[in-house]
Design an enzyme around this catalytic site. Structure first.
Site, PDB file in Angstrom:
ATOM      1  N   ASP A 192       0.814  -1.222   0.000  1.00  0.00           N
ATOM      2  CA  ASP A 192       0.000   0.000   0.000  1.00  0.00           C
ATOM      3  C   ASP A 192       0.850   1.275   0.000  1.00  0.00           C
ATOM      4  O   ASP A 192       0.306   2.383   0.123  1.00  0.00           O
ATOM      5  CB  ASP A 192      -0.922   0.026   1.234  1.00  0.00           C
ATOM      6  CG  ASP A 192      -2.306  -0.581   0.937  1.00  0.00           C
ATOM      7  OD1 ASP A 192      -2.711  -0.615  -0.243  1.00  0.00           O
ATOM      8  OD2 ASP A 192      -2.972  -1.024   1.896  1.00  0.00           O
ATOM      9  N   ARG A 239       0.131  -1.981   7.502  1.00  0.00           N
ATOM     10  CA  ARG A 239       0.780  -0.779   6.966  1.00  0.00           C
ATOM     11  C   ARG A 239       1.741  -0.115   7.962  1.00  0.00           C
ATOM     12  O   ARG A 239       2.374   0.890   7.624  1.00  0.00           O
ATOM     13  CB  ARG A 239      -0.288   0.250   6.525  1.00  0.00           C
ATOM     14  CG  ARG A 239      -1.218  -0.261   5.431  1.00  0.00           C
ATOM     15  CD  ARG A 239      -1.996   0.874   4.779  1.00  0.00           C
ATOM     16  NE  ARG A 239      -1.119   1.784   4.060  1.00  0.00           N
ATOM     17  CZ  ARG A 239      -1.518   2.952   3.526  1.00  0.00           C
ATOM     18  NH1 ARG A 239      -2.784   3.333   3.658  1.00  0.00           N
ATOM     19  NH2 ARG A 239      -0.668   3.723   2.879  1.00  0.00           N
ATOM     20  N   HIS A 265     -11.290   7.505   5.072  1.00  0.00           N
ATOM     21  CA  HIS A 265     -10.322   8.588   5.303  1.00  0.00           C
ATOM     22  C   HIS A 265     -10.998   9.903   4.916  1.00  0.00           C
ATOM     23  O   HIS A 265     -11.775   9.936   3.957  1.00  0.00           O
ATOM     24  CB  HIS A 265      -9.097   8.440   4.388  1.00  0.00           C
ATOM     25  CG  HIS A 265      -8.006   7.542   4.897  1.00  0.00           C
ATOM     26  ND1 HIS A 265      -7.270   6.735   4.062  1.00  0.00           N
ATOM     27  CD2 HIS A 265      -7.500   7.350   6.139  1.00  0.00           C
ATOM     28  CE1 HIS A 265      -6.358   6.083   4.765  1.00  0.00           C
ATOM     29  NE2 HIS A 265      -6.478   6.432   6.024  1.00  0.00           N
ATOM     30  N   CYS A 303      -4.715  10.062  -2.582  1.00  0.00           N
ATOM     31  CA  CYS A 303      -4.022   9.042  -1.775  1.00  0.00           C
ATOM     32  C   CYS A 303      -2.584   8.839  -2.229  1.00  0.00           C
ATOM     33  O   CYS A 303      -1.720   8.493  -1.430  1.00  0.00           O
ATOM     34  CB  CYS A 303      -4.747   7.707  -1.868  1.00  0.00           C
ATOM     35  SG  CYS A 303      -6.406   7.726  -1.230  1.00  0.00           S
ATOM     36  N   ARG A 363      -9.957   5.526  11.053  1.00  0.00           N
ATOM     37  CA  ARG A 363      -8.509   5.315  11.145  1.00  0.00           C
ATOM     38  C   ARG A 363      -7.896   6.219  12.229  1.00  0.00           C
ATOM     39  O   ARG A 363      -7.529   5.741  13.282  1.00  0.00           O
ATOM     40  CB  ARG A 363      -7.834   5.578   9.801  1.00  0.00           C
ATOM     41  CG  ARG A 363      -8.355   4.693   8.652  1.00  0.00           C
ATOM     42  CD  ARG A 363      -7.890   3.262   8.787  1.00  0.00           C
ATOM     43  NE  ARG A 363      -8.365   2.407   7.719  1.00  0.00           N
ATOM     44  CZ  ARG A 363      -7.713   2.166   6.577  1.00  0.00           C
ATOM     45  NH1 ARG A 363      -6.553   2.737   6.347  1.00  0.00           N
ATOM     46  NH2 ARG A 363      -8.225   1.346   5.678  1.00  0.00           N
TER      47      ARG A 363
HETATM   48  N1  ARG Z   1      -5.396   0.408   0.974  1.00  0.00           N
HETATM   49  C1  ARG Z   1      -5.099   1.636   1.630  1.00  0.00           C
HETATM   50  C2  ARG Z   1      -5.706   1.635   3.026  1.00  0.00           C
HETATM   51  O1  ARG Z   1      -6.790   1.161   3.180  1.00  0.00           O
HETATM   52  C3  ARG Z   1      -5.614   2.786   0.846  1.00  0.00           C
HETATM   53  C4  ARG Z   1      -5.211   4.102   1.393  1.00  0.00           C
HETATM   54  C5  ARG Z   1      -5.774   5.229   0.630  1.00  0.00           C
HETATM   55  N2  ARG Z   1      -5.186   6.444   0.997  1.00  0.00           N
HETATM   56  C6  ARG Z   1      -5.845   7.573   1.295  1.00  0.00           C
HETATM   57  N3  ARG Z   1      -5.161   8.640   1.483  1.00  0.00           N
HETATM   58  N4  ARG Z   1      -7.148   7.585   1.432  1.00  0.00           N
HETATM   59  O2  ARG Z   1      -5.105   2.090   3.965  1.00  0.00           O
END
Ligand code: ARG
Length: 276
Positions: free
Chosen positions: A71, A96, A173, A269, A144
């Site tokens: 990612d 991550r 996000h 992103c 998150r």
């Molecule tokens: N697969 C990543 C996650 O879920 C995607 C992140 C996308 N980034 C963002 N800035 N919205 O963390």
């Protein structure tokens, strides 16, 4: 009514090529590990975005991709840089977690002084959940970033932080539901249904003239956009955004990042802004 004249300002971005991009786990509703990713296409689409920024006069810095971190292409999540100071990230999911150190190492190796770097105490996914205008830092929570990271950012940057509650898992996000169109003028576009009623009221109060996105454009991740004050780059399938952006004097630029959408991300992103 004539549209406001729009002047772009040169930006400095940090990006990471999707060399090792894949969808092997699922931490947001967009990610389906059974769906194959076309890696050469992902790379070509990403290169298009990088080249587009450069042709618009922006600087693009590059982060080395890491084989164990699929990612990493979503570079926006790795840190938040405001007034030349760097608040590192602390990821919500273990998959991550190791990206945070790679980002901090990049800043250390590229001229940032130790006193301008902060390793965070609280979970925050960088610009995924922090958006910057001249008056405020808007901060997402609910999926998150921890609400405690909002206080941490306010103290570190010395700018007022406005917490916003996200309620729809597709918009996990802040940068999937809101985009700063003109940072100098505090102008944004957003998708109201992604926010709690209280946060919606806060947004309406702070941004009475905001461009409100439709469900359809939001679902195409159209709000995952990057603006330099004039050019607005966003996923081209968010077709309903072109006209309203043009009417406001912006130059909409549709991009095709269909492969990266399989990871739940698009233009924004992939793009971390390094603010001087
Ligand atoms: N697969 C990543 C996650 O879920 C995607 C992140 C996308 N980034 C963002 N800035 N919205 O963390």
């Amino acid at each position: 009514m004539r549209p406001t004249p729009r002047t772009p300002s040169p930006r400095r971005y940090l990006m990471c090529p999707p060399t090792h991009f894949s969808v092997t786990y699922s931490i947001n509703p967009w990610m389906d590990p059974t769906k194959p990713v076309d890696l050469p296409l992902a790379l070509a689409q990403w290169e298009d975005l990088r080249d587009r920024y450069r042709s618009l006069g922006h600087t693009v810095e590059l982060l080395d991709p890491h084989p164990a971190l699929p990612d990493m292409v979503f570079a926006a999540n790795g840190a938040t840089v405001v007034d030349g100071r760097v608040l590192g990230a602390k990821f919500a999911y273990p998959e991550r977690a190791d990206e945070a150190a790679v980002h901090l190492a990049w800043f250390r190796g590229n001229g940032w002084a130790e006193e301008d770097l902060r390793e965070p105490d609280h979970v925050n996914e960088g610009e995924g959940d922090f958006a910057v205008t001249s008056s405020w830092i808007l901060a997402g929570r609910g999926f998150r970033s921890s609400p405690l990271s909002h206080d941490e950012a306010q103290e570190f940057f010395g700018r007022p932080v406005i917490g916003l509650e996200l309620v729809d898992p597709r918009y996990y996000h802040l940068d999937t539901a809101l985009c700063v169109l003109d940072d100098a003028r505090d102008e944004v576009m957003y998708y109201p249904a992604a926010f709690s009623p209280g946060s919606r009221a806060v947004l309406a109060r702070l941004f009475p003239d905001a461009l409100l996105a439709t469900e359809e454009d939001a679902a195409a991740l159209g709000l995952n956009a990057v603006s330099d004050g004039r050019h607005v780059l966003f996923p081209q399938t968010a077709a309903g955004l072109f006209e309203p952006l043009r009417r406001r004097g912006f130059e909409p630029i549709g991009m095709d990042l269909s492969e990266l959408l399989k990871g739940g991300g698009s233009v924004k992103c992939c793009t971390q802004e390094l603010r001087p």
